[in-house]
Each structure stands twice: as structure tokens, then as C-alpha cells.
Design a protein around this motif. Sequence first.
Motif, mmCIF file in Angstrom:
data_model
loop_
_atom_site.group_PDB
_atom_site.id
_atom_site.type_symbol
_atom_site.label_atom_id
_atom_site.label_comp_id
_atom_site.label_asym_id
_atom_site.label_seq_id
_atom_site.Cartn_x
_atom_site.Cartn_y
_atom_site.Cartn_z
ATOM 1 N N LEU A 1 0.826 -1.205 0.000
ATOM 2 C CA LEU A 1 0.000 0.000 0.000
ATOM 3 C C LEU A 1 0.862 1.257 0.000
ATOM 4 O O LEU A 1 0.611 2.208 -0.742
ATOM 5 C CB LEU A 1 -0.914 0.002 1.227
ATOM 6 C CG LEU A 1 -1.813 1.234 1.406
ATOM 7 C CD1 LEU A 1 -2.873 1.278 0.310
ATOM 8 C CD2 LEU A 1 -2.468 1.230 2.789
ATOM 9 N N LYS A 2 1.895 1.249 0.797
ATOM 10 C CA LYS A 2 2.769 2.407 0.936
ATOM 11 C C LYS A 2 3.487 2.715 -0.374
ATOM 12 O O LYS A 2 3.642 3.875 -0.758
ATOM 13 C CB LYS A 2 3.777 2.139 2.050
ATOM 14 C CG LYS A 2 4.558 3.355 2.499
ATOM 15 C CD LYS A 2 5.439 2.972 3.685
ATOM 16 C CE LYS A 2 6.334 4.128 4.080
ATOM 17 N NZ LYS A 2 7.236 3.737 5.193
ATOM 18 N N LEU B 1 -0.216 5.646 -1.105
ATOM 19 C CA LEU B 1 -0.442 6.574 -0.005
ATOM 20 C C LEU B 1 -0.322 8.007 -0.495
ATOM 21 O O LEU B 1 0.599 8.329 -1.253
ATOM 22 C CB LEU B 1 0.561 6.333 1.117
ATOM 23 C CG LEU B 1 0.256 5.177 2.067
ATOM 24 C CD1 LEU B 1 1.367 5.045 3.101
ATOM 25 C CD2 LEU B 1 -1.083 5.377 2.751
ATOM 26 N N ASP C 1 -10.769 12.456 -2.438
ATOM 27 C CA ASP C 1 -10.488 11.097 -1.970
ATOM 28 C C ASP C 1 -11.175 10.094 -2.878
ATOM 29 O O ASP C 1 -12.084 9.380 -2.470
ATOM 30 C CB ASP C 1 -10.963 10.949 -0.526
ATOM 31 C CG ASP C 1 -10.642 9.588 0.063
ATOM 32 O OD1 ASP C 1 -9.718 8.926 -0.442
ATOM 33 O OD2 ASP C 1 -11.330 9.188 1.008
ATOM 34 N N TYR D 1 -10.075 6.378 0.787
ATOM 35 C CA TYR D 1 -9.231 6.191 1.963
ATOM 36 C C TYR D 1 -9.951 6.579 3.256
ATOM 37 O O TYR D 1 -9.760 5.943 4.287
ATOM 38 C CB TYR D 1 -7.947 7.020 1.821
ATOM 39 C CG TYR D 1 -6.846 6.303 1.082
ATOM 40 C CD1 TYR D 1 -7.101 5.670 -0.127
ATOM 41 C CD2 TYR D 1 -5.552 6.258 1.591
ATOM 42 C CE1 TYR D 1 -6.099 5.013 -0.812
ATOM 43 C CE2 TYR D 1 -4.540 5.605 0.904
ATOM 44 C CZ TYR D 1 -4.823 4.977 -0.298
ATOM 45 O OH TYR D 1 -3.833 4.321 -0.961
ATOM 46 N N ARG D 2 -10.741 7.628 3.206
ATOM 47 C CA ARG D 2 -11.420 8.057 4.433
ATOM 48 C C ARG D 2 -12.418 7.006 4.907
ATOM 49 O O ARG D 2 -12.602 6.813 6.110
ATOM 50 C CB ARG D 2 -12.100 9.413 4.214
ATOM 51 C CG ARG D 2 -11.110 10.568 4.030
ATOM 52 C CD ARG D 2 -11.812 11.913 4.025
ATOM 53 N NE ARG D 2 -10.869 13.009 3.844
ATOM 54 C CZ ARG D 2 -10.532 13.536 2.664
ATOM 55 N NH1 ARG D 2 -11.082 13.048 1.556
ATOM 56 N NH2 ARG D 2 -9.677 14.519 2.580
ATOM 57 N N LEU E 1 -12.080 3.781 4.368
ATOM 58 C CA LEU E 1 -11.307 2.629 4.826
ATOM 59 C C LEU E 1 -10.574 2.889 6.131
ATOM 60 O O LEU E 1 -10.576 2.068 7.046
ATOM 61 C CB LEU E 1 -10.294 2.215 3.754
ATOM 62 C CG LEU E 1 -10.837 1.624 2.452
ATOM 63 C CD1 LEU E 1 -9.690 1.364 1.483
ATOM 64 C CD2 LEU E 1 -11.600 0.342 2.702
ATOM 65 N N PHE E 2 -9.900 4.048 6.196
ATOM 66 C CA PHE E 2 -8.967 4.292 7.289
ATOM 67 C C PHE E 2 -9.376 5.411 8.244
ATOM 68 O O PHE E 2 -8.724 5.625 9.264
ATOM 69 C CB PHE E 2 -7.584 4.626 6.716
ATOM 70 C CG PHE E 2 -7.070 3.610 5.745
ATOM 71 C CD1 PHE E 2 -6.837 2.305 6.151
ATOM 72 C CD2 PHE E 2 -6.828 3.944 4.425
ATOM 73 C CE1 PHE E 2 -6.361 1.357 5.257
ATOM 74 C CE2 PHE E 2 -6.349 2.997 3.522
ATOM 75 C CZ PHE E 2 -6.122 1.703 3.937
ATOM 76 N N LEU F 1 -7.220 10.575 5.283
ATOM 77 C CA LEU F 1 -6.611 10.467 3.958
ATOM 78 C C LEU F 1 -5.198 9.888 4.012
ATOM 79 O O LEU F 1 -4.762 9.214 3.091
ATOM 80 C CB LEU F 1 -6.573 11.848 3.291
ATOM 81 C CG LEU F 1 -6.196 11.906 1.815
ATOM 82 C CD1 LEU F 1 -7.185 11.113 0.973
ATOM 83 C CD2 LEU F 1 -6.152 13.353 1.338
ATOM 84 N N ARG F 2 -4.471 10.143 5.112
ATOM 85 C CA ARG F 2 -3.085 9.669 5.226
ATOM 86 C C ARG F 2 -2.920 8.871 6.524
ATOM 87 O O ARG F 2 -2.439 9.397 7.536
ATOM 88 C CB ARG F 2 -2.112 10.853 5.201
ATOM 89 C CG ARG F 2 -2.062 11.572 3.864
ATOM 90 C CD ARG F 2 -0.917 12.578 3.826
ATOM 91 N NE ARG F 2 -1.141 13.688 4.725
ATOM 92 C CZ ARG F 2 -1.788 14.801 4.379
ATOM 93 N NH1 ARG F 2 -2.275 14.937 3.164
ATOM 94 N NH2 ARG F 2 -1.954 15.775 5.257
ATOM 95 N N ALA G 1 -3.700 1.952 9.882
ATOM 96 C CA ALA G 1 -4.155 1.272 8.673
ATOM 97 C C ALA G 1 -4.294 -0.232 8.897
ATOM 98 O O ALA G 1 -5.302 -0.846 8.523
ATOM 99 C CB ALA G 1 -3.184 1.545 7.526
ATOM 100 N N TYR H 1 -1.540 8.699 -6.141
ATOM 101 C CA TYR H 1 -1.639 10.081 -5.728
ATOM 102 C C TYR H 1 -0.472 10.913 -6.221
ATOM 103 O O TYR H 1 -0.422 12.097 -5.946
ATOM 104 C CB TYR H 1 -1.713 10.175 -4.189
ATOM 105 C CG TYR H 1 -3.063 9.809 -3.640
ATOM 106 C CD1 TYR H 1 -4.077 10.762 -3.565
ATOM 107 C CD2 TYR H 1 -3.342 8.527 -3.220
ATOM 108 C CE1 TYR H 1 -5.321 10.449 -3.055
ATOM 109 C CE2 TYR H 1 -4.583 8.202 -2.707
ATOM 110 C CZ TYR H 1 -5.566 9.170 -2.629
ATOM 111 O OH TYR H 1 -6.804 8.849 -2.131
#
Length: 199
Positions: free
Chosen positions: A106-107, A111, A122, A126-127, A129-130, A133-134, A140, A197
Motif C-alpha cells: 500500500l505504501k 499513499l 479522496d 481512503y477516508r 477505509l482508514f 486520507l493519510r 491502517a 496520488y
Amino acid sequence: MILPTYQPPEPEPMALCNARKIICVGFMKTGTTSLAAYLNLLGLKIMHDHPREISVYQDGFFRDFLYGYDGCANMYVPFFQEMDAHYPSSKFILTTRHSEKWWRSLKSWGLPTSSQRADASDTLGYRDLFGCLRPAKRQAITRMNNHNLLVKHHFCLREDDLLVLDVDQNNKAEAVSSFLNLPVLEYPHKKSVGNKYSG
């Protein structure tokens, strides 16, 4: 008199039968692209990684979410319970991956960069899921592990409706095809490269 040969009606495509879908509820980077590709090889029409442009909370959204499709992967994963309610008799596949390997993947792939604003667009969800955003590594991994536990608990009394598929297992094609009662084909390996991104 020659009677016409009877031709049975062709079965309605699954995409038009809103009652049953094939829904992958694993997090991104757990083999969802390969799974979607395999399901497509089996003749199913799978929506994968569609931009999050419509709120899942809009009235009637889930009724039309997969219209014309047989299922989805990497789509609104946290809302599997709502999808289960709106698509009864569906089959769910939970793709999993070792947490450390998953985080590295993922990283390196997607990210958001530190230069992006916290309120940036987004489109990858991501929001959902996690929660942000970061996400940090621990956050995670915890979110993914908790999600996997929730999915298993949700289907604990309906084991025939859930397949847990690890990205590193060798018999993915046999497992998926047996679960869906479809022929076994060669399982593809799809690899996404680049940061979604970046740029």
C-alpha cells in the motif's frame, strides 16, 4: 408435418438479476485486481475500483449500484453489510494478505503524499477505509484487521456465502471457482504500479 425443434429460453444474465451478486469485500492491495480479472475471465462483469463519486447514503443508491454488473471488487468495502442487505443471496469474497506485506504494498503504491491537503479529493475511498486520507501504519493495519474480523463475524452463520481468499495461497482459481460453482481457469496475476496520488 415437421414440428419445430424446441429451443429452451436462454437464462437471464446474472447482471440483470439484482438478487445475486459477487462482491469482494477485501481491502485494496489484497489481490482485488487479480480476483476481478479472474471473475471477468469466468464470464462475469465485475466493476473494480470505480471512482467514489456517489454517496453510499443517497436514497436508493445500493439498488442501482451494480445495475448491469455481476459484482464488484475494491468498491465501498466498509459498507458490506448494506450491500448484503440490498443484494440478498449474493456471494462475498474476503481477500486477505499478511499485514506487513500489505502495508509495504500500500505504501509503495498509493499513499497520499505529505504535500496534499487533508481535505483533498479522496477518489480511492481512503477516508472510508482508514478514517483519514493519510493513515499511519498502525492505524491502517488495525482498520484492515478489524474489518476482516467484522466480515467473518457477519457471515459466521452463513459460511456458504463467504469465501476467505488469501493473496498468497496457491489454489485461488480452484477456491473461487468451487465457491461459485464455475469452471476452473488459469488465475491471472495483475500488478498495479506507481503511486495513484503522485503527480
